[in-house]
Design a protein around this motif. Structure first.
Motif, mmCIF file in Angstrom:
data_model
loop_
_atom_site.group_PDB
_atom_site.id
_atom_site.type_symbol
_atom_site.label_atom_id
_atom_site.label_comp_id
_atom_site.label_asym_id
_atom_site.label_seq_id
_atom_site.Cartn_x
_atom_site.Cartn_y
_atom_site.Cartn_z
ATOM 1 N N PHE A 187 0.859 -1.181 0.000
ATOM 2 C CA PHE A 187 0.000 0.000 0.000
ATOM 3 C C PHE A 187 0.894 1.229 0.000
ATOM 4 O O PHE A 187 1.722 1.412 0.908
ATOM 5 C CB PHE A 187 -0.912 0.008 1.227
ATOM 6 N N VAL A 188 0.747 2.085 -1.013
ATOM 7 C CA VAL A 188 1.653 3.211 -1.182
ATOM 8 C C VAL A 188 0.861 4.502 -1.361
ATOM 9 O O VAL A 188 -0.329 4.486 -1.684
ATOM 10 C CB VAL A 188 2.581 3.014 -2.403
ATOM 11 N N GLY A 193 -0.463 12.476 -4.577
ATOM 12 C CA GLY A 193 -1.707 12.257 -3.847
ATOM 13 C C GLY A 193 -2.358 10.911 -4.056
ATOM 14 O O GLY A 193 -3.255 10.539 -3.284
ATOM 15 N N GLU A 194 -1.971 10.150 -5.070
ATOM 16 C CA GLU A 194 -2.600 8.851 -5.322
ATOM 17 C C GLU A 194 -2.216 7.856 -4.228
ATOM 18 O O GLU A 194 -1.045 7.770 -3.827
ATOM 19 C CB GLU A 194 -2.201 8.292 -6.690
ATOM 20 N N THR A 195 -3.185 7.093 -3.741
ATOM 21 C CA THR A 195 -2.945 6.068 -2.736
ATOM 22 C C THR A 195 -3.628 4.776 -3.161
ATOM 23 O O THR A 195 -4.650 4.796 -3.845
ATOM 24 C CB THR A 195 -3.495 6.491 -1.356
ATOM 25 N N GLY A 196 -3.069 3.658 -2.744
ATOM 26 C CA GLY A 196 -3.685 2.372 -3.045
ATOM 27 C C GLY A 196 -2.671 1.245 -3.015
ATOM 28 O O GLY A 196 -1.484 1.439 -2.699
ATOM 29 N N ILE A 211 -8.602 2.644 -2.548
ATOM 30 C CA ILE A 211 -9.507 2.069 -1.552
ATOM 31 C C ILE A 211 -10.921 1.865 -2.097
ATOM 32 O O ILE A 211 -11.544 0.827 -1.835
ATOM 33 C CB ILE A 211 -9.523 2.947 -0.284
ATOM 34 N N PRO A 212 -11.499 2.799 -2.895
ATOM 35 C CA PRO A 212 -12.827 2.528 -3.474
ATOM 36 C C PRO A 212 -12.848 1.394 -4.489
ATOM 37 O O PRO A 212 -13.916 0.943 -4.881
ATOM 38 C CB PRO A 212 -13.185 3.869 -4.141
ATOM 39 N N GLY A 213 -11.675 0.929 -4.958
ATOM 40 C CA GLY A 213 -11.624 -0.185 -5.906
ATOM 41 C C GLY A 213 -11.302 0.212 -7.324
ATOM 42 O O GLY A 213 -11.307 -0.645 -8.211
#
Length: 352
Positions: A187-188, A193-196, A211-213
């Protein structure tokens, strides 16, 4: 034996070949489904190779037997033999390329600890094996590959110049995986700003699932140059900070005891909490309306912090009401002399 009979036998052999191959493939699939769990990787690769070769080998065998009969076709036996050999070599190349890609990916996952899908390794392996197989095929049919290699070298240079961005992404992808800074499954958070979670690293892009998929597609070159935070390195568990304020009239020792008790209970009861870690309470500010302090919790993974914080705030608010601990509202105190017109105005407004 007359010609019609010979032609009938040849047609039967040519048609029977694919049917034999399809039957053999079905039998191979049935045996593959019965493999035990502890030997599944080896058996899957072996049966996969047999699965890929069953139909082309059987078809070419039937066609070879059919052409070996005296059908009277005006075709050179040497040419037919070379064509069949070339087709067989290409079929073997395709099957071996798939097998090699799976072997390389499996070994890479076990040795480097990479989890998730990594198509970059398999893509590079497929290309290398397929190019070698094509060169061997050309050599087997009598085409000299030495001049071809020279022409390919010049063509490769021109292609490299034309596809500079694509090759940069390819080598950046290799660098991303080789450096082990991030791996699929981590998880980065990027500096943009992008996360996932890292879902896949292929020959051109890195795929991040938020996180929303949804999938976020980032070119490997930009991903390699980005400043990022890896929440799975060195460990997946992480600290979570919650800011709280207590009134000036509160007993801070009592506030700390109650807060620690609530934090321990929430972290123990929730699956997302890290029950083995002890929370911390640190007072830090004389605020405008109360004394500020932070509570440090610990969660197993980054995405679990939201549930942990939510349940902690609800439990803390409920416990503070039971204990009579006041969470103060922001207030303002005005001090005005008696002769100030503003004081007289306020007095008149509050006088019935």
């Amino acid at each position: 034996m007359n010609k019609p009979v010979i032609w009938a036998i040849a047609a039967a052999l040519a048609i029977a070949g694919p049917f034999v191959g399809i039957t053999a493939r079905r039998l191979i699939d049935r045996f593959a489904a019965k493999t035990s769990a502890h030997t599944r990787a080896v058996h899957r690769m072996t049966f996969g190779l047999a699965h890929d070769l069953a139909v082309p080998v059987a078809s070419l065998a039937g066609l070879t037997l059919a052409l070996a009969l005296p059908t009277g076709l005006p075709v050179s036996h040497t040419t037919v033999k070379q064509m069949l050999e070339a087709a067989l070599l290409l079929a073997i190349t395709y099957a071996v390329a798939r097998l090699a890609a799976e072997v390389v990916t499996t070994v890479a996952r076990r040795v480097t600890g990479i989890s998730g899908s990594v198509t970059l390794f398999s893509t590079i392996t497929r290309i290398i094996v397929f190019v070698l197989g094509v060169l061997i095929t050309l050599q087997s049919v009598g085409i000299q590959i030495t001049p071809l290699l020279g022409a390919l070298g010049i063509g490769a240079l021109a292609i490299a110049l034309a596809l500079e961005g694509t090759l940069a992404n390819l080598f950046a992808g290799v660098h991303i995986l080789a450096s082990k800074t991030v791996q699929p499954g981590d998880f980065v958070k990027l500096d943009t700003g992008e996360t996932g979670w890292i879902s896949d690293v292929n020959w051109r892009t890195t795929t991040i699932q938020d996180i929303p998929g949804n999938f976020i597609i980032v070119p490997n070159r930009k991903f390699a140059d980005a400043i990022l935070t890896n929440f799975h390195r060195p460990e997946q568990d992480m600290a979570v900070t919650v800011e709280v304020t207590a009134g000036y009239d509160s007993d801070l020792e009592h506030v700390e005891t109650v807060t620690m008790d609530v934090a321990r209970r929430v972290m123990k009861e929730l699956d997302v909490g890290f029950a083995g870690a002890d929370p911390r309470v640190r007072f830090h500010t004389f605020g405008e309306s109360g004394i500020g302090f932070r509570v440090v919790l610990r969660t197993r993974q980054y995405e679990d912090q939201y549930l942990l914080v939510s349940e902690f705030i609800k439990a803390l608010h409920r416990r503070y009401r039971e204990e009579g601990i006041v969470i103060p509202y922001p207030t303002r105190v005005l001090s005005l002399p008696d002769h100030d017109p503003r004081f007289q105005l306020l007095t008149s407004l509050h006088t019935p």
